[in-house]
Structures are given as C-alpha cells and as structure tokens.
Design a protein around this motif. Structure first.
Motif, short mmCIF file in Angstrom:
data_model
loop_
_atom_site.label_atom_id
_atom_site.label_comp_id
_atom_site.label_asym_id
_atom_site.label_seq_id
_atom_site.Cartn_x
_atom_site.Cartn_y
_atom_site.Cartn_z
N TRP A 1 41.84 27.31 17.46
CA TRP A 1 42.57 27.73 18.67
C TRP A 1 42.78 29.23 18.73
O TRP A 1 43.00 29.81 19.80
N LEU A 2 42.67 29.87 17.55
CA LEU A 2 42.90 31.32 17.53
C LEU A 2 41.83 32.07 18.33
O LEU A 2 42.08 33.16 18.84
N ILE A 3 40.65 31.47 18.44
CA ILE A 3 39.59 32.14 19.20
C ILE A 3 39.98 32.23 20.67
O ILE A 3 39.90 33.29 21.31
N SER A 4 40.46 31.11 21.24
CA SER A 4 40.89 31.12 22.65
C SER A 4 42.11 32.00 22.84
O SER A 4 42.24 32.72 23.84
N TYR A 5 43.02 31.97 21.87
CA TYR A 5 44.23 32.78 21.97
C TYR A 5 43.91 34.29 21.97
O TYR A 5 44.46 35.06 22.77
N SER A 6 42.98 34.67 21.08
CA SER A 6 42.62 36.09 21.03
C SER A 6 41.92 36.53 22.31
O SER A 6 42.13 37.64 22.80
N PHE B 1 42.53 35.29 25.28
CA PHE B 1 43.57 35.38 26.29
C PHE B 1 44.37 36.68 26.15
O PHE B 1 44.67 37.37 27.14
N ILE B 2 44.71 37.04 24.89
CA ILE B 2 45.46 38.27 24.65
C ILE B 2 44.65 39.49 25.07
O ILE B 2 45.16 40.45 25.67
N THR B 3 43.35 39.47 24.79
CA THR B 3 42.48 40.59 25.18
C THR B 3 42.44 40.75 26.69
O THR B 3 42.55 41.86 27.22
N LEU B 4 42.28 39.61 27.40
CA LEU B 4 42.27 39.67 28.87
C LEU B 4 43.61 40.14 29.41
O LEU B 4 43.68 40.92 30.38
N LEU B 5 44.70 39.69 28.81
CA LEU B 5 46.03 40.10 29.26
C LEU B 5 46.23 41.60 29.04
O LEU B 5 46.77 42.31 29.91
N PHE B 6 45.79 42.11 27.92
CA PHE B 6 45.89 43.54 27.64
C PHE B 6 45.07 44.35 28.65
O PHE B 6 45.53 45.38 29.18
N ALA B 7 43.86 43.85 28.94
CA ALA B 7 43.02 44.54 29.92
C ALA B 7 43.67 44.55 31.30
O ALA B 7 43.60 45.54 32.04
N PHE B 8 44.35 43.44 31.64
CA PHE B 8 45.02 43.36 32.95
C PHE B 8 46.13 44.41 33.07
O PHE B 8 46.22 45.13 34.08
N PHE B 9 46.94 44.55 32.03
CA PHE B 9 48.02 45.53 32.08
C PHE B 9 47.50 46.96 32.07
O PHE B 9 48.09 47.86 32.68
N VAL B 10 46.41 47.19 31.38
CA VAL B 10 45.80 48.51 31.39
C VAL B 10 45.36 48.88 32.79
O VAL B 10 45.56 50.00 33.28
N VAL B 11 44.73 47.91 33.46
CA VAL B 11 44.28 48.15 34.84
C VAL B 11 45.47 48.39 35.76
O VAL B 11 45.46 49.31 36.60
N MET B 12 46.53 47.58 35.64
CA MET B 12 47.71 47.74 36.48
C MET B 12 48.35 49.10 36.25
O MET B 12 48.80 49.77 37.20
N TYR B 13 48.43 49.54 34.99
CA TYR B 13 49.00 50.86 34.71
C TYR B 13 48.14 51.97 35.29
O TYR B 13 48.65 52.97 35.83
N ALA B 14 46.84 51.80 35.21
CA ALA B 14 45.93 52.84 35.70
C ALA B 14 46.04 53.04 37.20
O ALA B 14 45.91 54.16 37.71
N ILE B 15 46.30 51.96 37.95
CA ILE B 15 46.36 52.09 39.41
C ILE B 15 47.79 52.25 39.92
O ILE B 15 48.02 52.33 41.11
N SER B 16 48.77 52.32 39.02
CA SER B 16 50.16 52.48 39.47
C SER B 16 50.37 53.84 40.11
O SER B 16 51.17 53.99 41.03
#
Length: 262
Positions: free
Chosen positions: A19-24, A26-41
C-alpha cells in the motif's frame, strides 16, 4: 525437482507494505498540486505564459493560455484609511478657505488701506495687522478703533474649533522704559492684549496662545523706515487641524510702510 521449486514459491510470505506505493504516489501528486497552487497565487505575466506553454506541451495541446487582463491586475488596491484622510483634508481646506474669506470680508476696509493682510498657508489662516492700527507708539494698550475691529474678528473665531495663536513683532529700534525693558516685553504684551480681547469677546481661553518675537522675524529690512514700519505688526493665526504643505496664497495686499514708531 520441479515440484519442490513451485512449493518454495508458493510458500513466500505475502507483502503487507504494498500500500505504500499507492500512498507515496498520492503524496507526490498532493505536493505537486500545492506547488502549482502556490505558483499561481501571485500571477507574473511572464512566468504564467511559460507555465501555460509547458503544460500545453506536456499534455499534447497547444502551448497557449487565455490572455490575462493585465489592466485588471494592475488596478490599485483601495486604501480606506488614505481615502478617508484625503476626504478629511479636502473638507479642512474648504473650511479654512471659507474662514479666510470671512475674515477678509470683515477686515475689508483695513485691507483696502493696506494695513491688514489675510493669507492662507500651510499652517492655516493668518491675519497680519500693522501695529499702527492697534497701538500707540511704544504702547501695548489697544486703541478704541482697533478694539471694534478685533471684536468683529472674535465673533468669527469664537464658534470656530481651531486653535488661535497671536504673535507680536517689533522692529529693531531698542526700547527701554519702566513698562518694557526691551522689545521682547513689548511684543509679548501686544500679543497678550489681543488675546485678552478675544477671550473677553467669547473665544475659549484653551484655544488661545500668545507669543512675542521682538524683532527676530522681520518681513523687510530694518535699515529703512518703510521696512521697520512693516515689521511692527501682530499676526493672528488660526491653526489648521490638518496642516497641508502648500504654497502660501495671499488674499490681501501687503501692508505698506507707516510712519516709523518704536
């Protein structure tokens, strides 16, 4: 031999951390999402264009995005405090201008004779009165004619909320007698005489102040009689509650020279 190998494979323990493969992921995608949101703020036009082109190329589309309305982005952010101060400053200037006009109208006869000057400047409204209008030579007792004129001025000032400063000025001719050892005492006494009249006419005492400058703030050179006559004066200044640095605007003629007296 073949049977033994299959049994060994079947007996391997089950991997419970898969399950750690799916979890990692998900965390990577979530991190990428916040990076994008911060970049366009906070939008930067150049970076936004590069970012949109990169996304378009990555997903097989056109590397262009809908143009941003830069005019909207560059609009100044309203400042309520600054807007309120600007409005208060405008009202204060209007009030001081009206006060100057009222004083000019009240002192019109003396203004026409060149004995009074009304000005509106960064401090407020100033009424400069030649000493010959107010006092006998070398004296600090108001004349009957000057008391009448100053009482009319007091009628305007008593209902006005601004502070009033009265300043006495002399020329550089020394004076020394039992009442006034020097021009300091003479200038202060003359300013005090005007203040006492204003208070008697209804101007609240806490708003009043009297200052004697002697001959230290001349308007003209004391080397000639005309200059000395101009320097002998009393200035009544209605102090603005919101001083606004600006160029002095004279609203009355400059007092001409009078007969030289101490």
């Amino acid at each position: 031999m073949q049977r033994r190998a299959r049994r060994k494979f079947d007996d391997e323990p089950e991997n419970h951390e898969r399950w750690l493969i799916s979890y990692s992921d998900f965390i990577t995608l979530l991190f990428a999402f916040f990076v994008v949101m911060y970049a366009i703020s906070s939008v930067n036009i150049g970076k936004y264009k590069v970012f949109s082109d990169a996304l378009g190329d990555a997903f097989g589309g056109q590397g262009s995005a809908t143009p941003i309305n830069t005019e909207v982005l560059n609009l100044p952010i309203p400042n309520p405090a600054l807007k309120r101060r600007t409005e208060l400053l405008r009202k204060e200037k209007e009030q001081m201008t009206k006060l100057a006009q009222d004083l000019l109208s009240t002192m019109a006869p003396l203004v026409k004779e060149g004995k009074v000057r009304v000005t509106q400047n960064s401090r407020g409204v100033s009424v400069e009165i030649n000493a010959s209008v107010l006092f006998e030579p070398g004296q600090a007792r108001l004349t009957a004619e000057s008391r009448e004129a100053l009482t009319e001025v007091a009628g305007i000032l008593k209902n006005d909320p601004h502070a009033v400063q009265v300043e006495g000025h002399t020329d550089n001719v020394p004076i020394s007698n039992a009442n006034f050892p020097s021009n300091w005492e003479l200038s202060a006494a003359r300013a005090g005489a005007v203040v006492r009249l204003f208070i008697d006419a209804g101007v609240p005492p806490p708003r009043m102040s009297a200052v004697g400058h002697a001959d230290n703030i001349p308007l003209a050179p004391n080397s000639e009689a005309e200059g000395r006559a101009r320097n002998r004066r009393v200035a009544v200044t209605i102090l603005s509650g919101m001083p606004d640095p600006s160029t002095e605007v004279p609203t009355g003629p400059v007092p001409p020279a009078q007969t030289p007296t101490p």
